[in-house]
Design a protein around this motif. Sequence first.
Motif, PDB file in Angstrom:
ATOM      1  N   ARG A 112       0.835  -1.204   0.000  1.00 18.03           N
ATOM      2  CA  ARG A 112       0.000   0.000   0.000  1.00 18.03           C
ATOM      3  C   ARG A 112       0.872   1.258   0.000  1.00 18.03           C
ATOM      4  N   LEU A 113       1.955   1.244   0.780  1.00 16.68           N
ATOM      5  CA  LEU A 113       2.843   2.412   0.818  1.00 16.68           C
ATOM      6  C   LEU A 113       3.540   2.626  -0.522  1.00 16.68           C
ATOM      7  N   THR A 114       3.952   1.538  -1.148  1.00 14.83           N
ATOM      8  CA  THR A 114       4.607   1.631  -2.449  1.00 14.83           C
ATOM      9  C   THR A 114       3.650   2.194  -3.494  1.00 14.83           C
ATOM     10  N   THR A 115       2.428   1.690  -3.491  1.00 18.83           N
ATOM     11  CA  THR A 115       1.433   2.189  -4.432  1.00 18.83           C
ATOM     12  C   THR A 115       1.107   3.649  -4.151  1.00 18.83           C
ATOM     13  N   ALA A 116       1.034   4.008  -2.877  1.00 17.04           N
ATOM     14  CA  ALA A 116       0.738   5.394  -2.510  1.00 17.04           C
ATOM     15  C   ALA A 116       1.814   6.333  -3.025  1.00 17.04           C
ATOM     16  N   SER A 117       3.070   5.925  -2.917  1.00 22.39           N
ATOM     17  CA  SER A 117       4.140   6.801  -3.388  1.00 22.39           C
ATOM     18  C   SER A 117       4.115   6.952  -4.904  1.00 22.39           C
ATOM     19  N   SER A 118       3.686   5.898  -5.604  1.00 26.89           N
ATOM     20  CA  SER A 118       3.619   6.026  -7.064  1.00 26.89           C
ATOM     21  C   SER A 118       2.384   6.805  -7.514  1.00 26.89           C
ATOM     22  N   LEU A 119       1.357   6.888  -6.669  1.00 30.73           N
ATOM     23  CA  LEU A 119       0.142   7.621  -7.015  1.00 30.73           C
ATOM     24  C   LEU A 119       0.146   9.071  -6.540  1.00 30.73           C
ATOM     25  N   GLU A 120       1.170   9.453  -5.816  1.00 32.42           N
ATOM     26  CA  GLU A 120       1.200  10.770  -5.166  1.00 32.42           C
ATOM     27  C   GLU A 120       0.879  11.913  -6.122  1.00 32.42           C
ATOM     28  N   SER A 121       1.493  11.925  -7.291  1.00 28.73           N
ATOM     29  CA  SER A 121       1.270  13.036  -8.214  1.00 28.73           C
ATOM     30  C   SER A 121      -0.019  12.863  -9.015  1.00 28.73           C
ATOM     31  N   ALA A 122      -0.387  11.644  -9.316  1.00 32.47           N
ATOM     32  CA  ALA A 122      -1.567  11.411 -10.149  1.00 32.47           C
ATOM     33  C   ALA A 122      -2.875  11.512  -9.370  1.00 32.47           C
ATOM     34  N   ASP A 123      -2.894  10.956  -8.151  1.00 30.59           N
ATOM     35  CA  ASP A 123      -4.134  10.933  -7.369  1.00 30.59           C
ATOM     36  C   ASP A 123      -3.798  11.050  -5.884  1.00 30.59           C
ATOM     37  N   PRO A 124      -3.627  12.268  -5.398  1.00 27.37           N
ATOM     38  CA  PRO A 124      -3.230  12.464  -4.004  1.00 27.37           C
ATOM     39  C   PRO A 124      -4.234  11.913  -2.995  1.00 27.37           C
ATOM     40  N   ASP A 125      -5.525  11.938  -3.336  1.00 29.48           N
ATOM     41  CA  ASP A 125      -6.533  11.404  -2.422  1.00 29.48           C
ATOM     42  C   ASP A 125      -6.377   9.895  -2.241  1.00 29.48           C
ATOM     43  N   ALA A 126      -6.140   9.184  -3.343  1.00 32.99           N
ATOM     44  CA  ALA A 126      -5.928   7.739  -3.263  1.00 32.99           C
ATOM     45  C   ALA A 126      -4.648   7.429  -2.500  1.00 32.99           C
ATOM     46  N   ALA A 127      -3.624   8.231  -2.698  1.00 31.06           N
ATOM     47  CA  ALA A 127      -2.365   8.022  -1.984  1.00 31.06           C
ATOM     48  C   ALA A 127      -2.567   8.205  -0.475  1.00 31.06           C
ATOM     49  N   THR A 128      -3.345   9.197  -0.094  1.00 32.62           N
ATOM     50  CA  THR A 128      -3.633   9.431   1.319  1.00 32.62           C
ATOM     51  C   THR A 128      -4.426   8.276   1.906  1.00 32.62           C
ATOM     52  N   ARG A 129      -5.400   7.768   1.142  1.00 33.32           N
ATOM     53  CA  ARG A 129      -6.204   6.630   1.604  1.00 33.32           C
ATOM     54  C   ARG A 129      -5.332   5.389   1.789  1.00 33.32           C
ATOM     55  N   LEU A 130      -4.429   5.139   0.847  1.00 33.14           N
ATOM     56  CA  LEU A 130      -3.546   3.973   0.946  1.00 33.14           C
ATOM     57  C   LEU A 130      -2.593   4.091   2.130  1.00 33.14           C
ATOM     58  N   ARG A 131      -2.114   5.292   2.406  1.00 32.36           N
ATOM     59  CA  ARG A 131      -1.244   5.483   3.577  1.00 32.36           C
ATOM     60  C   ARG A 131      -2.015   5.218   4.871  1.00 32.36           C
ATOM     61  N   ALA A 132      -3.277   5.642   4.919  1.00 30.99           N
ATOM     62  CA  ALA A 132      -4.108   5.381   6.098  1.00 30.99           C
ATOM     63  C   ALA A 132      -4.348   3.881   6.265  1.00 30.99           C
ATOM     64  N   GLU A 133      -4.555   3.177   5.156  1.00 27.03           N
ATOM     65  CA  GLU A 133      -4.740   1.724   5.218  1.00 27.03           C
ATOM     66  C   GLU A 133      -3.466   1.042   5.711  1.00 27.03           C
ATOM     67  N   ALA A 134      -2.324   1.504   5.235  1.00 26.22           N
ATOM     68  CA  ALA A 134      -1.049   0.927   5.674  1.00 26.22           C
ATOM     69  C   ALA A 134      -0.857   1.159   7.164  1.00 26.22           C
ATOM     70  N   ALA A 135      -1.258   2.313   7.655  1.00 25.35           N
ATOM     71  CA  ALA A 135      -1.140   2.597   9.088  1.00 25.35           C
ATOM     72  C   ALA A 135      -2.035   1.684   9.915  1.00 25.35           C
ATOM     73  N   LEU A 136      -3.220   1.355   9.381  1.00 27.28           N
ATOM     74  CA  LEU A 136      -4.101   0.409  10.085  1.00 27.28           C
ATOM     75  C   LEU A 136      -3.452  -0.958  10.205  1.00 27.28           C
ATOM     76  N   LEU A 137      -2.807  -1.399   9.129  1.00 25.82           N
ATOM     77  CA  LEU A 137      -2.166  -2.716   9.143  1.00 25.82           C
ATOM     78  C   LEU A 137      -0.888  -2.723   9.985  1.00 25.82           C
ATOM     79  N   ALA A 138      -0.196  -1.606  10.028  1.00 25.78           N
ATOM     80  CA  ALA A 138       1.072  -1.532  10.762  1.00 25.78           C
ATOM     81  C   ALA A 138       0.868  -1.758  12.263  1.00 25.78           C
ATOM     82  N   ARG A 139      -0.344  -1.543  12.746  1.00 26.80           N
ATOM     83  CA  ARG A 139      -0.615  -1.779  14.167  1.00 26.80           C
ATOM     84  C   ARG A 139      -0.443  -3.254  14.549  1.00 26.80           C
ATOM     85  N   PHE A 140      -0.551  -4.147  13.584  1.00 26.07           N
ATOM     86  CA  PHE A 140      -0.564  -5.580  13.871  1.00 26.07           C
ATOM     87  C   PHE A 140       0.799  -6.252  13.749  1.00 26.07           C
ATOM     88  N   VAL A 141       1.795  -5.521  13.270  1.00 20.60           N
ATOM     89  CA  VAL A 141       3.135  -6.110  13.123  1.00 20.60           C
ATOM     90  C   VAL A 141       4.184  -5.301  13.849  1.00 20.60           C
TER      91      VAL A 141
END
Length: 114
Positions: free
Chosen positions: A85-114
Amino acid sequence: MTTDVRAALQDAVKSAMKSRDRAALSVYRTALAAIANAEALPVEAAPKAGAIEASAVGVGAVEAPRRELSEEDVAAIVRREATDRLTTASSLESADPDAATRLRAEAALLARFV
């Protein structure tokens, strides 16, 4: 075999359902599906179909065995989901900042478990 990470994800699914958090629910279910997919046998190792008269009968007769994952394997799968999700977010940063922000939030949700 239920691992701590898997159990925590299952609890998080229940919590997200109760709070009606669709975004979190989707992320947790996706991570659980990735774990379930990792447990599946490769196609070439799956039992082959034969003649009907030679097939097994009864409850569970057609179930294929699944791999058992260690706690480290499960944690690695969840970590990989977050990293993807973080990798995809970084590649989407310029094209779709909203999607990149959503993917970073999803990655943060998953990071709580590892």
